[in-house]
Write a protein that holds these residues in place. Structure first.
Motif, PDB file in Angstrom:
ATOM      1  N   ARG A   1       0.691  -1.107   0.045  1.00  0.00           N
ATOM      2  CA  ARG A   1      -0.084  -0.072  -0.041  1.00  0.00           C
ATOM      3  C   ARG A   1       0.829   1.025   0.230  1.00  0.00           C
ATOM      4  O   ARG A   1       0.591   2.213   0.551  1.00  0.00           O
ATOM      5  N   LEU A   2       2.014   1.062  -0.431  1.00  0.00           N
ATOM      6  CA  LEU A   2       2.905   2.271  -0.745  1.00  0.00           C
ATOM      7  C   LEU A   2       3.229   2.948   0.925  1.00  0.00           C
ATOM      8  O   LEU A   2       3.132   3.972   1.092  1.00  0.00           O
ATOM      9  N   ASN A   3       3.108   1.943   2.022  1.00  0.00           N
ATOM     10  CA  ASN A   3       3.285   2.001   3.454  1.00  0.00           C
ATOM     11  C   ASN A   3       2.210   3.363   3.685  1.00  0.00           C
ATOM     12  O   ASN A   3       2.570   4.160   4.709  1.00  0.00           O
ATOM     13  N   ALA A   4       1.062   3.189   3.373  1.00  0.00           N
ATOM     14  CA  ALA A   4       0.033   3.940   3.706  1.00  0.00           C
ATOM     15  C   ALA A   4      -0.374   3.630   5.244  1.00  0.00           C
ATOM     16  O   ALA A   4      -0.329   2.689   5.749  1.00  0.00           O
ATOM     17  N   VAL A   5      -0.655   4.933   5.942  1.00  0.00           N
ATOM     18  CA  VAL A   5      -0.900   4.845   7.391  1.00  0.00           C
ATOM     19  C   VAL A   5      -2.388   4.103   7.648  1.00  0.00           C
ATOM     20  O   VAL A   5      -3.229   4.947   7.709  1.00  0.00           O
TER      21      VAL A   5
ATOM     22  N   SER B   1       2.489   6.649   1.579  1.00  0.00           N
ATOM     23  CA  SER B   1       1.602   7.370   0.580  1.00  0.00           C
ATOM     24  C   SER B   1       0.573   8.291   1.634  1.00  0.00           C
ATOM     25  O   SER B   1      -0.461   8.807   0.807  1.00  0.00           O
ATOM     26  N   GLY B   2       0.681   8.200   2.891  1.00  0.00           N
ATOM     27  CA  GLY B   2      -0.357   8.984   3.816  1.00  0.00           C
ATOM     28  C   GLY B   2      -1.571   8.155   4.215  1.00  0.00           C
ATOM     29  O   GLY B   2      -1.072   7.006   4.508  1.00  0.00           O
ATOM     30  N   GLY B   3      -2.749   8.601   4.404  1.00  0.00           N
ATOM     31  CA  GLY B   3      -3.926   7.989   4.855  1.00  0.00           C
ATOM     32  C   GLY B   3      -3.969   6.903   3.699  1.00  0.00           C
ATOM     33  O   GLY B   3      -3.961   7.137   2.595  1.00  0.00           O
ATOM     34  N   ASP B   4      -4.591   5.909   4.131  1.00  0.00           N
ATOM     35  CA  ASP B   4      -5.086   4.651   3.447  1.00  0.00           C
ATOM     36  C   ASP B   4      -6.339   5.080   2.786  1.00  0.00           C
ATOM     37  O   ASP B   4      -7.382   4.821   3.313  1.00  0.00           O
TER      38      ASP B   4
ATOM     39  N   PRO C   1       7.877   7.997  -2.910  1.00  0.00           N
ATOM     40  CA  PRO C   1       6.835   8.876  -2.986  1.00  0.00           C
ATOM     41  C   PRO C   1       6.166   9.383  -1.118  1.00  0.00           C
ATOM     42  O   PRO C   1       6.331   8.245  -0.539  1.00  0.00           O
ATOM     43  N   ALA C   2       6.219  10.412  -0.947  1.00  0.00           N
ATOM     44  CA  ALA C   2       5.784  10.743   0.563  1.00  0.00           C
ATOM     45  C   ALA C   2       4.723  11.859   0.515  1.00  0.00           C
ATOM     46  O   ALA C   2       4.857  12.834  -0.218  1.00  0.00           O
ATOM     47  N   ALA C   3       3.538  11.416   0.687  1.00  0.00           N
ATOM     48  CA  ALA C   3       2.219  12.315   0.317  1.00  0.00           C
ATOM     49  C   ALA C   3       1.270  12.215   1.581  1.00  0.00           C
ATOM     50  O   ALA C   3       1.349  11.406   2.516  1.00  0.00           O
ATOM     51  N   GLY C   4       0.710  13.475   1.666  1.00  0.00           N
ATOM     52  CA  GLY C   4      -0.260  13.843   2.955  1.00  0.00           C
ATOM     53  C   GLY C   4       0.387  13.612   4.290  1.00  0.00           C
ATOM     54  O   GLY C   4       1.540  14.189   4.509  1.00  0.00           O
ATOM     55  N   LEU C   5      -0.133  12.471   4.706  1.00  0.00           N
ATOM     56  CA  LEU C   5       0.508  12.201   6.160  1.00  0.00           C
ATOM     57  C   LEU C   5       2.023  11.865   6.144  1.00  0.00           C
ATOM     58  O   LEU C   5       2.692  12.118   7.044  1.00  0.00           O
TER      59      LEU C   5
ATOM     60  N   GLU D   1     -19.812  15.514   1.584  1.00  0.00           N
ATOM     61  CA  GLU D   1     -20.214  14.768   0.335  1.00  0.00           C
ATOM     62  C   GLU D   1     -18.997  14.931  -0.602  1.00  0.00           C
ATOM     63  O   GLU D   1     -18.584  13.930  -1.482  1.00  0.00           O
ATOM     64  N   ASP D   2     -18.481  16.012  -0.611  1.00  0.00           N
ATOM     65  CA  ASP D   2     -17.080  16.346  -1.535  1.00  0.00           C
ATOM     66  C   ASP D   2     -16.272  15.108  -1.353  1.00  0.00           C
ATOM     67  O   ASP D   2     -15.611  14.888  -2.303  1.00  0.00           O
ATOM     68  N   HIS D   3     -15.956  15.030  -0.076  1.00  0.00           N
ATOM     69  CA  HIS D   3     -14.958  13.938   0.241  1.00  0.00           C
ATOM     70  C   HIS D   3     -15.115  12.836  -0.402  1.00  0.00           C
ATOM     71  O   HIS D   3     -14.386  12.077  -0.858  1.00  0.00           O
ATOM     72  N   GLN D   4     -16.488  12.327  -0.056  1.00  0.00           N
ATOM     73  CA  GLN D   4     -16.932  10.900  -0.518  1.00  0.00           C
ATOM     74  C   GLN D   4     -16.828  10.978  -2.035  1.00  0.00           C
ATOM     75  O   GLN D   4     -16.211  10.053  -2.734  1.00  0.00           O
ATOM     76  N   GLU D   5     -16.986  11.946  -2.921  1.00  0.00           N
ATOM     77  CA  GLU D   5     -17.094  11.868  -4.250  1.00  0.00           C
ATOM     78  C   GLU D   5     -15.591  11.872  -4.643  1.00  0.00           C
ATOM     79  O   GLU D   5     -15.195  11.377  -5.606  1.00  0.00           O
ATOM     80  N   ALA D   6     -14.632  12.589  -3.869  1.00  0.00           N
ATOM     81  CA  ALA D   6     -13.362  12.584  -4.324  1.00  0.00           C
ATOM     82  C   ALA D   6     -12.746  11.213  -4.153  1.00  0.00           C
ATOM     83  O   ALA D   6     -11.910  10.752  -4.898  1.00  0.00           O
ATOM     84  N   LEU D   7     -13.193  10.686  -3.135  1.00  0.00           N
ATOM     85  CA  LEU D   7     -12.775   8.914  -3.049  1.00  0.00           C
ATOM     86  C   LEU D   7     -13.305   8.315  -4.192  1.00  0.00           C
ATOM     87  O   LEU D   7     -12.619   7.424  -4.629  1.00  0.00           O
ATOM     88  N   ARG D   8     -14.701   8.381  -4.365  1.00  0.00           N
ATOM     89  CA  ARG D   8     -15.167   7.838  -5.608  1.00  0.00           C
ATOM     90  C   ARG D   8     -14.294   8.112  -7.000  1.00  0.00           C
ATOM     91  O   ARG D   8     -14.292   6.971  -7.667  1.00  0.00           O
ATOM     92  N   ALA D   9     -14.128   9.363  -7.170  1.00  0.00           N
ATOM     93  CA  ALA D   9     -13.632   9.499  -8.512  1.00  0.00           C
ATOM     94  C   ALA D   9     -12.186   8.848  -8.341  1.00  0.00           C
ATOM     95  O   ALA D   9     -11.755   8.421  -9.551  1.00  0.00           O
TER      96      ALA D   9
END
Length: 264
Positions: free
Chosen positions: A27-31, A66-69, A111-115, A244-252
């Motif tokens: 998982r690219l070491n996702a947290v 890669s940050g949060g999973d 890659p080091a992203a987000g968290l 809802e925008d967060h859920q839509e971003a994850l779906r996209a």
């Protein structure tokens, strides 16, 4: 001695140096929640470990972190039955990092992203492979850059550049990160470990109290900013998790298409 866990691997290099590897390479070491807990326990334990003077943080496989999973994020953030917390768990992780007296060196191998970027940037020295990238992509999944990004980036590159980078979520090459003053050094991938360990040995050879107190003195400055920014940014991030925008971003993201956002 520091202990390995289900998501962290610890090895000792001698000379008082411990190398801690984030170990979820698939998982690219996702947290995950488990890694979050083990990291918090690690930072609590470092100063009590008589075998360690310097800790190097890196990632297994081709990524640093890669940050949060995002694979499990939608389900976790959609839950409505969790008890409300005054302070986020993320607060304890960041505060724990700042409280560690012994030097932390980030060896960013991919890659080091987000968290993941936050964990790297809250270390005391950051060395990046020339094949690595770094960025805070919270906004790309509809989240506020709340887990320390709003603290670290303005301190390192200034408010104007930080706002540009955090509001776009753009990933930076190692060369760009060095030029901006975000990280210390860009190193060829095949020399990253040897050069990082060389610096770790140089620091470990210095009088320990002088090193730790110097770090602690500088971290008073970082902690002052952290105390003003972190709680508010985490609270706003928590609100954004329920949008809802967060859920839509994850779906996209899962469907590999542009998101359609409504500001709700």
């Amino acid at each position: 001695m520091l202990k390995s866990g289900s998501t962290l691997d610890v090895r000792y290099e001698g000379d008082g140096i411990a190398v801690v590897t984030l170990n979820r390479p698939d998982r690219l070491n996702a947290v995950s929640p488990e890694m979050h807990h083990e990291l918090q326990e690690l930072f609590d334990a470092i100063d009590a470990d008589i075998d360690t003077n310097v800790v190097v943080l890196t990632g297994a496989g081709r990524g640093f972190c890669s940050g949060g999973d995002t694979k499990t994020m939608a389900g976790r953030h959609a839950k409505k039955d969790e008890p409300l917390r005054v302070y986020s768990r993320g607060r304890h992780l960041i505060s724990g990092m700042l409280s560690v007296e012994k030097p932390l060196i980030a060896m960013v191998n991919g890659p080091a992203a987000g968290l993941g970027a936050t964990i790297a940037l809250f270390c005391d020295v950051v060395f990046m492979s020339d094949a690595a990238t770094i960025g805070d992509r919270h906004v790309n999944v509809g989240l506020v850059a709340g887990d320390g990004g709003a603290v670290a980036w303005p301190l390192l590159v200034g408010p104007l550049r930080a706002k540009e980078l955090l509001m776009t979520g753009r990933m930076l090459s190692a060369a760009e990160a060095v030029e901006l003053g975000l990280v210390n050094r860009q190193i060829a991938a095949d020399a990253l470990e040897s050069e990082t360990l060389s610096l770790a040995r140089e620091i470990a050879a210095q009088p320990p109290y002088a090193v730790r107190a110097t770090k602690a003195a500088i971290n008073r400055y970082v902690s002052a900013v952290n105390s003003q920014v972190l709680d508010a940014s985490l609270a706003w991030e928590r609100i954004s998790m329920r949008t809802e925008d967060h859920q839509e971003a994850l779906r996209a993201r899962a469907e590999k298409r542009p998101g359609v956002y409504q500001g709700i």
